[in-house]
Design an enzyme around this catalytic site. Sequence first.
Site, PDB file in Angstrom:
ATOM      1  N   HIS A 200       0.826  -1.213   0.000  1.00  0.00           N
ATOM      2  CA  HIS A 200       0.000   0.000   0.000  1.00  0.00           C
ATOM      3  C   HIS A 200       0.858   1.259   0.000  1.00  0.00           C
ATOM      4  O   HIS A 200       0.451   2.291  -0.517  1.00  0.00           O
ATOM      5  CB  HIS A 200      -0.997  -0.033   1.150  1.00  0.00           C
ATOM      6  CG  HIS A 200      -2.101  -0.995   0.877  1.00  0.00           C
ATOM      7  ND1 HIS A 200      -2.100  -2.281   1.366  1.00  0.00           N
ATOM      8  CD2 HIS A 200      -3.185  -0.895   0.082  1.00  0.00           C
ATOM      9  CE1 HIS A 200      -3.163  -2.914   0.914  1.00  0.00           C
ATOM     10  NE2 HIS A 200      -3.847  -2.096   0.127  1.00  0.00           N
ATOM     11  N   ARG A 307     -10.587   3.915  -1.705  1.00  0.00           N
ATOM     12  CA  ARG A 307     -10.105   3.143  -0.549  1.00  0.00           C
ATOM     13  C   ARG A 307     -10.371   3.950   0.725  1.00  0.00           C
ATOM     14  O   ARG A 307      -9.554   4.784   1.116  1.00  0.00           O
ATOM     15  CB  ARG A 307      -8.599   2.890  -0.679  1.00  0.00           C
ATOM     16  CG  ARG A 307      -8.193   1.929  -1.791  1.00  0.00           C
ATOM     17  CD  ARG A 307      -6.671   1.768  -1.802  1.00  0.00           C
ATOM     18  NE  ARG A 307      -6.228   0.598  -2.527  1.00  0.00           N
ATOM     19  CZ  ARG A 307      -5.759   0.623  -3.776  1.00  0.00           C
ATOM     20  NH1 ARG A 307      -5.699   1.761  -4.441  1.00  0.00           N
ATOM     21  NH2 ARG A 307      -5.361  -0.488  -4.356  1.00  0.00           N
ATOM     22  N   ARG A 343     -15.277   1.578  -1.524  1.00  0.00           N
ATOM     23  CA  ARG A 343     -15.013   0.298  -0.875  1.00  0.00           C
ATOM     24  C   ARG A 343     -15.124   0.459   0.635  1.00  0.00           C
ATOM     25  O   ARG A 343     -14.607   1.427   1.205  1.00  0.00           O
ATOM     26  CB  ARG A 343     -13.606  -0.183  -1.239  1.00  0.00           C
ATOM     27  CG  ARG A 343     -13.324  -1.556  -0.669  1.00  0.00           C
ATOM     28  CD  ARG A 343     -12.023  -2.097  -1.139  1.00  0.00           C
ATOM     29  NE  ARG A 343     -10.906  -1.395  -0.547  1.00  0.00           N
ATOM     30  CZ  ARG A 343      -9.641  -1.669  -0.844  1.00  0.00           C
ATOM     31  NH1 ARG A 343      -9.357  -2.588  -1.738  1.00  0.00           N
ATOM     32  NH2 ARG A 343      -8.661  -1.015  -0.274  1.00  0.00           N
ATOM     33  N   GLU A 442     -10.556 -11.136  -4.672  1.00  0.00           N
ATOM     34  CA  GLU A 442      -9.118 -10.985  -4.436  1.00  0.00           C
ATOM     35  C   GLU A 442      -8.541 -12.123  -3.604  1.00  0.00           C
ATOM     36  O   GLU A 442      -7.374 -12.105  -3.241  1.00  0.00           O
ATOM     37  CB  GLU A 442      -8.807  -9.620  -3.818  1.00  0.00           C
ATOM     38  CG  GLU A 442      -9.649  -9.245  -2.617  1.00  0.00           C
ATOM     39  CD  GLU A 442      -9.378  -7.826  -2.120  1.00  0.00           C
ATOM     40  OE1 GLU A 442      -8.403  -7.198  -2.554  1.00  0.00           O
ATOM     41  OE2 GLU A 442     -10.160  -7.359  -1.282  1.00  0.00           O
ATOM     42  N   ASN A 465      -3.949  -7.139  -6.817  1.00  0.00           N
ATOM     43  CA  ASN A 465      -2.819  -7.042  -5.877  1.00  0.00           C
ATOM     44  C   ASN A 465      -2.873  -8.179  -4.861  1.00  0.00           C
ATOM     45  O   ASN A 465      -1.882  -8.858  -4.612  1.00  0.00           O
ATOM     46  CB  ASN A 465      -2.852  -5.706  -5.126  1.00  0.00           C
ATOM     47  CG  ASN A 465      -2.907  -4.532  -6.064  1.00  0.00           C
ATOM     48  OD1 ASN A 465      -2.498  -4.645  -7.198  1.00  0.00           O
ATOM     49  ND2 ASN A 465      -3.443  -3.412  -5.606  1.00  0.00           N
ATOM     50  N   ASP A 466      -4.054  -8.352  -4.271  1.00  0.00           N
ATOM     51  CA  ASP A 466      -4.186  -9.422  -3.284  1.00  0.00           C
ATOM     52  C   ASP A 466      -4.368 -10.781  -3.955  1.00  0.00           C
ATOM     53  O   ASP A 466      -3.886 -11.792  -3.453  1.00  0.00           O
ATOM     54  CB  ASP A 466      -5.366  -9.138  -2.343  1.00  0.00           C
ATOM     55  CG  ASP A 466      -4.954  -8.169  -1.253  1.00  0.00           C
ATOM     56  OD1 ASP A 466      -3.883  -8.381  -0.660  1.00  0.00           O
ATOM     57  OD2 ASP A 466      -5.685  -7.198  -1.018  1.00  0.00           O
ATOM     58  N   ARG A 476       2.955  -9.307  -0.526  1.00  0.00           N
ATOM     59  CA  ARG A 476       3.121  -8.168  -1.434  1.00  0.00           C
ATOM     60  C   ARG A 476       3.976  -7.051  -0.846  1.00  0.00           C
ATOM     61  O   ARG A 476       4.379  -6.129  -1.559  1.00  0.00           O
ATOM     62  CB  ARG A 476       1.747  -7.637  -1.882  1.00  0.00           C
ATOM     63  CG  ARG A 476       0.882  -7.145  -0.763  1.00  0.00           C
ATOM     64  CD  ARG A 476      -0.565  -6.951  -1.200  1.00  0.00           C
ATOM     65  NE  ARG A 476      -0.837  -5.608  -1.666  1.00  0.00           N
ATOM     66  CZ  ARG A 476      -2.055  -5.080  -1.761  1.00  0.00           C
ATOM     67  NH1 ARG A 476      -3.114  -5.808  -1.452  1.00  0.00           N
ATOM     68  NH2 ARG A 476      -2.235  -3.864  -2.175  1.00  0.00           N
ATOM     69  N   CYS A 513      -9.471  -3.623 -10.470  1.00  0.00           N
ATOM     70  CA  CYS A 513      -9.077  -2.361  -9.827  1.00  0.00           C
ATOM     71  C   CYS A 513      -7.715  -2.480  -9.144  1.00  0.00           C
ATOM     72  O   CYS A 513      -7.284  -1.555  -8.468  1.00  0.00           O
ATOM     73  CB  CYS A 513     -10.142  -1.882  -8.850  1.00  0.00           C
ATOM     74  SG  CYS A 513     -10.385  -2.998  -7.468  1.00  0.00           S
TER      75      CYS A 513
HETATM   76  C1  PEP Z   1      -6.199  -5.273  -4.695  1.00  0.00           C
HETATM   77  O1  PEP Z   1      -5.951  -6.078  -3.792  1.00  0.00           O
HETATM   78  O2  PEP Z   1      -5.899  -5.459  -5.894  1.00  0.00           O
HETATM   79  C2  PEP Z   1      -6.878  -4.009  -4.391  1.00  0.00           C
HETATM   80  C3  PEP Z   1      -7.299  -3.210  -5.330  1.00  0.00           C
HETATM   81  O3  PEP Z   1      -7.010  -3.667  -3.079  1.00  0.00           O
HETATM   82  P1  PEP Z   1      -5.816  -3.155  -2.153  1.00  0.00           P
HETATM   83  O4  PEP Z   1      -4.629  -2.899  -3.031  1.00  0.00           O
HETATM   84  O5  PEP Z   1      -6.282  -1.927  -1.469  1.00  0.00           O
HETATM   85  O6  PEP Z   1      -5.611  -4.295  -1.221  1.00  0.00           O
HETATM   86 MG    MG Z   2      -6.911  -5.845  -1.867  1.00  0.00          MG
END
Ligand code: PEP
Ligand code: MG
Length: 583
Positions: A200, A307, A343, A442, A465-466, A476, A513
């Site tokens: 993040h 977010r 979200r 995710e 991402n997750d 990550r 996203c």
């Molecule tokens: C993701 O996990 O791809 C996502 C968009 O949420 P975050 O990056 O806030 O975990």
């Molecule tokens: Mg996520």
Amino acid sequence: MTSFSIHGVSVCGGIAIGHAHLVSNALLEVVHYQLPQHLIENEVKRFSDAVATVKVDLEHINASLRKNVPAEISAFIGTHLMMLADKSLSEVPKEIIRNEQCNAEWAVKLQMDDIVEQFEQIEDDYLRERKQDVIQVVERIIKVLLGHQSQLALEQQFSASHEERKLILVAHDISPADAIQFKQHQFAAFITDVGGVTSHTAILARSLNVPSIVALQRARDLINDGELIIVDGHVGVVVVSPSQEVLAEYRLRQEQWELEQQKLQLIKSTKAVTIDGTAIELHANIEVPEDVAAVEASGATGVGLYRTEFLFMNRRDMPNEDEQFVAYKAVAKAMKGAAVTIRTLDLGADKHMNPDTVVNCLNPALGLRAIRLCLAEPHIFMTQLRALLRASHYGNIKILVPMLCTLSELRQVKTMLERAKSSLRKENIPFDEHIALGGMIEIPAAAINAEAFANELDFLSIGTNDLIQYTLAIDRTDDSVAHLYNPLHPSVLKLIAMTIKAGAKLGKSVSVCGEMAGDAKFTRLLIGMGLRHLSMHPSHILSVKQQVLHSQISHLSQHARKVLGLSDLEKIEPLVAKFNQGG
Ligand code: PEP
Ligand code: MG
């Protein structure tokens, strides 16, 4: 000064040339030593001078804070100034220096420990937590004592030319809570020793739209405060103390990059439609309501991911319903009827309200995070749901739930949403009765079971991402395994394809996203796989749009089929590269 370069992992492209501004953990650097009697008064003066420097610095920061910074931040600075003026910090350390015949750093640290201990005895949660402010003020004093230059000194020293005034933030590690505060600073680049590309902190660095590099290992130790550095965000290289020749070369490259960015501006108002007429929805990801200005400037047609957890950071109390309502309504109104996907709270893992709320658990990414935390703390979730519903009366808000894993979680969410709606009805408070409810896909379990989720939701949004983190078992935020983190892994692509298929079967919209959506290298593949909706940082909209404008769906689908037919990453990567070159 000899020149050298350090290699890391690029988070955001572009080239910046400026002076290093080191963010240090000064407390770790404090050592203890005794002084002879004749040097004691000098040491006392050294301490008084440091306090005076910090005072000037804080006053300067206070005066230069932008009008629209959150009240919390200006309140912080005010509190720090008050603490600095208090005798316990400005006078008692002098007595310690005299009595113990010790160095100033040690004296102020001893006094800090004493004050912190007193704070810990306080019963009131809020007052007890002010100890963090004491620690931060003492850190500032110690930094000055250790010879780190103050922000003001740096700005004055580098006021010679425009380029030389630019500051580059150099840190060992930065929490997302700290990074969000940098949004108000004008750093030209952002580099850290640790961190994964989709942590993040990296995501926030990208949202600042300045060249950023993580995983530089020892940059903070090797670079001196104020040193001239070049950050090449394209390749992930930092050049320290460059020679005149290297500097000239990079200035040229920087100009070329800026020119390319200007050229992209030409397609800002062009609709994102492929050559054969298929419209692709390009939405923006935001972290705070002020980001809406960047959304408008980017030409994005909606907000695909807001977010909300950043509203909960750097503070000691939860934002109440009214405060949340004001923030969500501001975004809804500013977007003038365009979609605003908000979200629900995704705290936990690497995102915390403040350092005191970090829960020690072995695998925080697998712990009480996002919707799990909200369902465990229903009063927090209910407050947010009511605020979201109230704001929905002022625009086109959709609710997005993070980290869904089981249908039972989704059903609990729906029950709470119904309860929130009926409480508002009873109070005659207007809201959008048909507000859309979507879920983030995710977790691999959710992707595999995407059809069941699509059946009970209005839309799905893939959080790559997750999804990548959990599918490939790669933290990550951990730079030591960052090289293994790959969106093109065949298993990741298969899970994305399964989710798209589930949405198509049930007529539900599916978007991406995660950071993958904003990387133009993947645009053609994602569209070829059937996606028609991508959400990314505003700064990536134009480069992705450029890909869309040059694409032909029939060609892309054929190619994506070939990619999905492969199960070897080593074959997928060159095929996607060829595909991007029009092959
Ligand atoms: C993701 O996990 O791809 C996502 C968009 O949420 P975050 O990056 O806030 O975990
Ligand atoms: Mg996520």
